[in-house]
Each structure stands twice: as structure tokens, then as C-alpha cells.
Design a protein around this motif. Structure first.
Motif, PDB file in Angstrom:
ATOM      1  N   PRO A   5       0.823  -1.208   0.000  1.00 53.44           N
ATOM      2  CA  PRO A   5       0.000   0.000   0.000  1.00 53.44           C
ATOM      3  C   PRO A   5       0.862   1.266   0.000  1.00 53.44           C
ATOM      4  O   PRO A   5       1.914   1.316   0.639  1.00 53.44           O
ATOM      5  N   PHE A   6       0.421   2.272  -0.723  1.00 59.52           N
ATOM      6  CA  PHE A   6       1.071   3.586  -0.783  1.00 59.52           C
ATOM      7  C   PHE A   6       2.529   3.483  -1.236  1.00 59.52           C
ATOM      8  O   PHE A   6       3.370   4.294  -0.852  1.00 59.52           O
ATOM      9  N   ALA A   7       2.824   2.500  -2.089  1.00 62.97           N
ATOM     10  CA  ALA A   7       4.210   2.235  -2.458  1.00 62.97           C
ATOM     11  C   ALA A   7       4.852   3.386  -3.218  1.00 62.97           C
ATOM     12  O   ALA A   7       6.040   3.652  -3.059  1.00 62.97           O
ATOM     13  N   GLY A   8       4.094   4.075  -4.046  1.00 68.35           N
ATOM     14  CA  GLY A   8       4.702   5.083  -4.905  1.00 68.35           C
ATOM     15  C   GLY A   8       5.075   6.364  -4.227  1.00 68.35           C
ATOM     16  O   GLY A   8       5.719   7.225  -4.829  1.00 68.35           O
ATOM     17  N   ILE A   9       4.732   6.521  -2.940  1.00 74.13           N
ATOM     18  CA  ILE A   9       4.887   7.807  -2.280  1.00 74.13           C
ATOM     19  C   ILE A   9       6.224   7.953  -1.558  1.00 74.13           C
ATOM     20  O   ILE A   9       6.632   9.049  -1.204  1.00 74.13           O
ATOM     21  N   GLY A  10       6.921   6.829  -1.310  1.00 76.40           N
ATOM     22  CA  GLY A  10       8.173   6.901  -0.583  1.00 76.40           C
ATOM     23  C   GLY A  10       7.948   7.126   0.898  1.00 76.40           C
ATOM     24  O   GLY A  10       7.073   6.518   1.514  1.00 76.40           O
ATOM     25  N   VAL A  17      -7.703   9.015  -0.198  1.00 77.25           N
ATOM     26  CA  VAL A  17      -6.644   9.441   0.715  1.00 77.25           C
ATOM     27  C   VAL A  17      -5.592  10.154  -0.125  1.00 77.25           C
ATOM     28  O   VAL A  17      -5.056   9.576  -1.087  1.00 77.25           O
ATOM     29  N   ALA A  18      -5.311  11.394   0.206  1.00 80.21           N
ATOM     30  CA  ALA A  18      -4.259  12.149  -0.473  1.00 80.21           C
ATOM     31  C   ALA A  18      -3.016  12.136   0.409  1.00 80.21           C
ATOM     32  O   ALA A  18      -3.080  12.464   1.592  1.00 80.21           O
ATOM     33  N   VAL A  19      -1.879  11.751  -0.178  1.00 82.75           N
ATOM     34  CA  VAL A  19      -0.648  11.585   0.593  1.00 82.75           C
ATOM     35  C   VAL A  19       0.478  12.358  -0.077  1.00 82.75           C
ATOM     36  O   VAL A  19       0.659  12.286  -1.296  1.00 82.75           O
ATOM     37  N   GLY A  20       1.237  13.089   0.716  1.00 84.30           N
ATOM     38  CA  GLY A  20       2.460  13.720   0.236  1.00 84.30           C
ATOM     39  C   GLY A  20       3.659  12.974   0.775  1.00 84.30           C
ATOM     40  O   GLY A  20       3.662  12.546   1.941  1.00 84.30           O
ATOM     41  N   GLY A  21       4.670  12.783  -0.052  1.00 84.97           N
ATOM     42  CA  GLY A  21       5.837  12.031   0.389  1.00 84.97           C
ATOM     43  C   GLY A  21       7.071  12.368  -0.412  1.00 84.97           C
ATOM     44  O   GLY A  21       7.088  13.287  -1.238  1.00 84.97           O
ATOM     45  N   ASP A  22       8.129  11.609  -0.165  1.00 86.70           N
ATOM     46  CA  ASP A  22       9.420  11.852  -0.808  1.00 86.70           C
ATOM     47  C   ASP A  22      10.119  10.516  -1.021  1.00 86.70           C
ATOM     48  O   ASP A  22      10.350   9.775  -0.059  1.00 86.70           O
ATOM     49  N   VAL A  23      10.446  10.199  -2.274  1.00 84.18           N
ATOM     50  CA  VAL A  23      11.175   8.960  -2.555  1.00 84.18           C
ATOM     51  C   VAL A  23      12.681   9.154  -2.428  1.00 84.18           C
ATOM     52  O   VAL A  23      13.439   8.185  -2.453  1.00 84.18           O
ATOM     53  N   GLY A  24      13.142  10.406  -2.297  1.00 83.91           N
ATOM     54  CA  GLY A  24      14.555  10.657  -2.057  1.00 83.91           C
ATOM     55  C   GLY A  24      15.312  11.140  -3.277  1.00 83.91           C
ATOM     56  O   GLY A  24      14.812  11.138  -4.401  1.00 83.91           O
ATOM     57  N   ALA A  25      16.535  11.553  -3.032  1.00 82.82           N
ATOM     58  CA  ALA A  25      17.421  12.019  -4.092  1.00 82.82           C
ATOM     59  C   ALA A  25      18.067  10.829  -4.795  1.00 82.82           C
ATOM     60  O   ALA A  25      18.146   9.731  -4.245  1.00 82.82           O
ATOM     61  N   LEU A  26      18.563  11.069  -5.999  1.00 83.34           N
ATOM     62  CA  LEU A  26      19.206  10.001  -6.770  1.00 83.34           C
ATOM     63  C   LEU A  26      20.722  10.118  -6.669  1.00 83.34           C
ATOM     64  O   LEU A  26      21.436  10.085  -7.676  1.00 83.34           O
ATOM     65  N   GLN A  27      21.199  10.269  -5.474  1.00 85.82           N
ATOM     66  CA  GLN A  27      22.639  10.272  -5.274  1.00 85.82           C
ATOM     67  C   GLN A  27      22.988   9.711  -3.908  1.00 85.82           C
ATOM     68  O   GLN A  27      22.192   9.758  -2.982  1.00 85.82           O
TER      69      GLN A  27
END
Length: 529
Positions: A15-20, A34-44
């Protein structure tokens, strides 16, 4: 001939996998979403920063409350600060922003239309929006951070509250809110961290649907085995193994997580390199001791852990694994460390390393390859591709940039026959320019066989006998003809219609394509004619 990518199986889904990593969530009873804000992180990470240009990891997701199915996922340039669902329209108001570290509070007011995936940035200029709330169908209250903290030591604790009125918010266009509508006196405004509360909410929502939730992010390395098992390293996990059945066989956790997987010479274990970032402790920044571990593939047992004393990147190729030290304050070079199952030996001194110029992980390497600058006082300049011998001696092959006036940053690579295919970007003082990213095939004497120019940097690449597969931080995946460099096919990566981005990629022994995503999932794909 056209080809398509078929996702056969998704490992690590939930569940909610794409949000980080979630930062806030809002449940709307009217729409049952359900509206969710998230962060998957930087690419470094400490060993590579070449894929982070033009990237943002901030996400806004809309999920069905009952099934938890992702209905829409969009990107945000800035961190998500607040979300409010319109009382009658299928519309989200999203406040985003952050302090730039030296002067300004930048951000956007985003109007997200979940039905069409349209995202409108409504403010006339960049401004952090701390809070949003609908007072009615026509009135939207905003709390804006000050424009900057120049001569204002209280700016980080202040906000400006305004109410913006529109008869029909569904038709509001980009940058159509006037600057005069944002004028208001400063007043105290709290900044709250809602991360812990959001995690509890998502856990409860998942439990109500009979499922479990735990965040996964950034699969940095993925490898396939002959028996169909899949190995991966990701945030918070040094390494994990998945069975052909789709069940996770074992997992080795780690504070930061693994960043590199390199098969050991015995064929039954892998070397894993863990990230170790700096942390503020008391009177200064400190970095935890590096961790390079050898793990048994069958059991997940940590067979040995090396303590090299300094962080580094693993360089694969040949029987021995080479560790190249990362940059250290006051040092322009470091000594290579070579190790195998019999122990560790020191190699030659080599030029300094930084994560933008010298990252050059080569898949299927017959021997170790590294990028080395020719100037001791500026090791990032005039880089050459260097091959390392079994005893650690080095031999220059050719200049990294085949265009004399261009400075190139490093990137992922793969060895094909007596040639290397590698990705990189061209340095420009204004940032990455259109056509400033590339994939090139060069023979070991430096001759350019072909080049393929793009607008976004590559995150990963691998190849089989006929095709080079390249993943980009835009979410695209491109298959290039290995002989000519022409495009065989191109696709935008998605999982059940929801976009994602590949961070790692490997052609498995059985011929299928393994893709590790920024949101912690592993895709097992086949390529069909």
C-alpha cells in the motif's frame, strides 16, 4: 520491428508504495480517497551523484480509501507542506516549499486535478506555502512563508495569511493569482512535523484493508541469479533475496542500506557496500564507520565485514574486487584496496574521487575500470579511462570526453566485447542543457562507434548480446541497438498505470530484465517482439 516491455511480477509492492517516505496524509470521506504527500529521495549517494540533475523525489498521491489502489501520482518540485481537498470539486490544493539554505523561502501552490492528472502552479512567483485550507467552495486560505529572511531573524517562525477567492477553482490557470492578493502582515506561524502521525494513519488504513504497510525506498542495486532468485540492496536494507515464488527469502537490515552489490569469486556470496552519511553530533559532523560485508546468497548470513577505515566505491571486474577511496578532506588521492576471499592487499595510489566526476560502475567488466584525472591539483579535470591489472597496476585507455572542449561527468557503463558503452552528462555552468546527456559506445582504443543524445541523465544501464537497456531519471526506459545505437523501443515506466522511475537495472541470466525503482519495488520484466 517494435518491442514492448511486459511487467511480469512486482516484488516489494504494498500500500502507498509510490509515495516513498510520507510526510502528511488527508482522508476525504466524501470522495473516499486518501491524499498523501511524500518523498522517494534524491538520486545520489556518497559514491555517485550523476543522476540527480533535473530530478525531484517529492510526490503527491491519491489513493482509493477502500482498496488503497493508487488513482493518481504526480511530482512536486518542492516538499509537500499541506494538502486540502476541495469541498465539492475533484481538486486538491497543495502547499509546497522549503528554505533554500541561504536566503529565500521558495515553493508553489499546486492545484491538482486527480481525474486528468493536470497540475497547475497558481502563484505568480516561487513562494513557500506553509498551509492551505478551503473555507468554502470559492475561498482558499493560504499561509505563506516570508519571501526571505534578509534582516529578519524571525522569518522562520512567521507566516502571512491570505484568502484567495475564485468563482470556479477548476478553471484557474497557471500563475493567475496576483501578487497583490498575497500581501498580508507577518504573524507567528508554526511549522509542524506530521511525519509520525502520518505513518500511524497509513498503518491503520492498511490494517483496515487487511494489509500491512511499511515504507520502502530506492533500490540501488539488483542482481538476478541462475536459479531465478533476485538480490537487491535498498534504503535501510543491506541486502535481501527474493525466491522465484515471489516470497522474500531473507533480509539483512542496515541503518542506511546497501548501495552496491558485487558477486564474489566463489559464486555463492556477494560483496555489499553500505552508505554512511555524515550526521551532526554535538560540535560537528561525524560519519559512521564504513561497512563492506560479504553475504551468503543461500542463507543471508554475513560471512565477514571489512572495516577499511574510509568510505569508498566498489569496482567490479576480474577475480578481485577493488575499493576506491572516496574524497577525504585535505587529500587529493587515495590508495586502492583490493580484496578477495583470501584477504586484502593494498594497490597503487590513484587520483582523487568525487561523486559527480568519477562515478563509473561497469557491469560485466572483464577487469576493473576507473576514471582518473591527470591533474593532481584538480583530479576532476582531464579524466582518462584507466584499466587496472590484477596486481593493481593501471593503464590509460582513452580520454573520458571524446569532445575536447566538453567536460563530462561520469555515469553507469557496461562492457560489450572489446568495447564499453557508458552514459554521462556534459557540464554546463547553467546546469544540464537539452541534449546534454548521452550514451556512447567506444572501443578500448577510444574510437566512438555511436552516440545517443538525450535531455535526462541515465540512472542505470545493462546490455545483452544485441540490445543496450538504458533507464533515465525522467522515468523513461530506452532500448538501443548495441551495434548502431539506434532506438529499438522507448517506454515510460509504470506499475499498473502509475508512473515510476528505475534506479537500478540488470539483465538476468534467464534473459528477463530486472528493474529496481526509486519507490522500493523490483520489477521482473520480459521484452516481447
Amino acid at each position: 520491428m517494435t518491442r514492448s516491455l511486459i511487467v511480469r511480477r512486482v516484488l516489494g509492492d504494498g500500500p502507498f508504495a509510490g509515495i516513498g517516505e510520507p510526510v502528511l496524509a488527508v482522508v476525504d470521506d466524501r470522495s473516499r480517497t486518501v491524499a498523501v504527500g511524500g518523498d522517494v529521495g534524491a538520486l545520489q549517494w556518497s559514491g555517485s551523484g550523476t543522476a540527480d540533475s533535473r530530478w525531484t523525489g517529492h510526490r503527491i498521491g491519491v489513493y482509493d480509501r477502500d482498496s488503497l489502489r493508487c488513482k493518481r501520482l504526480v511530482r512536486s518540485r518542492y516538499p509537500v507542506r499541506s494538502i486540502a481537498v476541495h469541498p465539492t470539486l475533484p481538486l486538491l490544493a497543495v502547499g509546497t516549499g522549503s528554505y533554500d539554505g541561504g536566503y529565500s523561502f521558495e515553493g508553489e501552490l499546486l492545484l491538482v486535478h486527480p481525474d486528468s492528472a493536470t497540475v497547475v502552479s497558481a502563484l505568480p512567483y516561487a513562494r513557500e506555502v506553509l498551509d492551505v485550507a478551503w473555507r468554502s467552495e470559492t475561498d482558499l486560505r493560504l499561509v505563506l512563508a516570508p519571501c526571505d529572511d534578509w534582516e529578519n531573524p524571525d522569518a522562520h517562525e512567521q507566516g502571512h495569511t491570505v484568502v484567495v477567492a475564485r468563482a470556479d477553482w477548476s478553471s484557474v490557470g497557471a500563475r493567475t493569482i496576483g501578487a497583490e492578493e498575497l500581501a498580508a502582515p507577518a504573524e507567528p506561524a508554526a511549522r509542524s512535523d506530521r511525519g509520525a502521525r502520518t505513518r500511524r494513519l497509513l498503518t491503520d488504513l492498511a490494517a483496515s484493508a487487511g494489509r500491512q504497510w511499511s515504507p520502502r525506498r530506492r533500490v540501488w542495486a539488483v542482481e538476478g541469479r541462475e536459479d531465478g532468485r533476485v538480490l537487491a540492496s535498498l534504503d535501510g536494507i543491506l541486502a535481501e533475496s527474493w525466491l522465484p515464488s515471489g516470497d522474500r527469502e531473507w533480509v539483512v537490515e542496515d541503518e542506511e542500506g546497501g548501495r552496491q552489490l558485487v558477486p564474489a569469486s566463489d559464486g555463492t556470496s556477494v560483496w555489499v557496500n553500505a552508505e554512511r552519511r555524515g550526521h551532526w553530533r554535538g560540535r560537528g559532523w561525524e560519519r559512521d564507520a564504513p561497512r563492506i560485508a560479504r553475504i551468503a546468497v543461500d542463507t543471508g548470513q554475513v560471512l565477514e565485514t571489512l572495516s577499511p577505515g574510509v568510505g569508498g566505491v566498489l569496482v567490479a571486474g576480474g577475480r578481485r574486487v577493488v575499493m576506491r577511496p572516496m574524497g577525504q578532506p585535505g587529500k587529493r588521492s587515495g590508495r586502492l584496496m583490493m580484496f578477495d576471499l583470501e584477504g586484502r592487499v593494498d594497490g597503487a595510489e590513484i587520483g582523487g574521487f568525487d561523486l559527480f566526476n568519477h562515478a563509473f560502475p561497469v557491469r560485466r567488466a572483464s577487469r576493473p575500470y576507473v576514471l582518473v584525472g591527470t591533474r593532481a591539483d584538480a583530479p576532476h579535470r582531464d579524466k582518462w579511462l584507466v584499466a587496472l591489472g590484477g596486481d593493481g597496476t593501471s593503464r590509460r585507455l582513452f580520454p573520458h570526453s571524446w569532445v575536447p572542449q566538453e567536460h563530462h561527468f561520469g555515469g553507469p557503463a557496461v562492457e560489450i566485447g572489446r568495447s564499453l558503452v557508458y552514459a554521462g552528462t556534459v557540464h554546463d555552468g547553467q546546469g544540464l542543457q537539452p541534449g546534454g546527456a548521452y550514451v556512447v559506445r567506444r572501443s578500448l582504443d577510444g574510437e566512438v562507434g555511436w552516440q545517443h543524445r538525450t535531455d535526462h541523465p541515465a540512472t542505470a544501464l545493462d546490455a545483452d548480446e544485441h540490445t543496450v537497456y538504458v533507464a533515465y531519471n525522467s522515468g523513461a526506459l530506452t532500448a538501443l541497438d548495441a551495434d548502431s545505437g539506434s532506438v529499438r523501443w522507448h517506454t515510460e515506466l509504470d506499475i499498473d498505470g502509475t508512473p515510476t522511475t528505475a534506479l537500478s537495472l540488470a539483465v538476468a541470466p534467464r534473459g528477463h530484465l530486472l528493474i529496481g525503482t526509486v519507490d522500493g519495488r523490483i520489477l521482473e520484466c520480459s521484452v516481447r517482439q
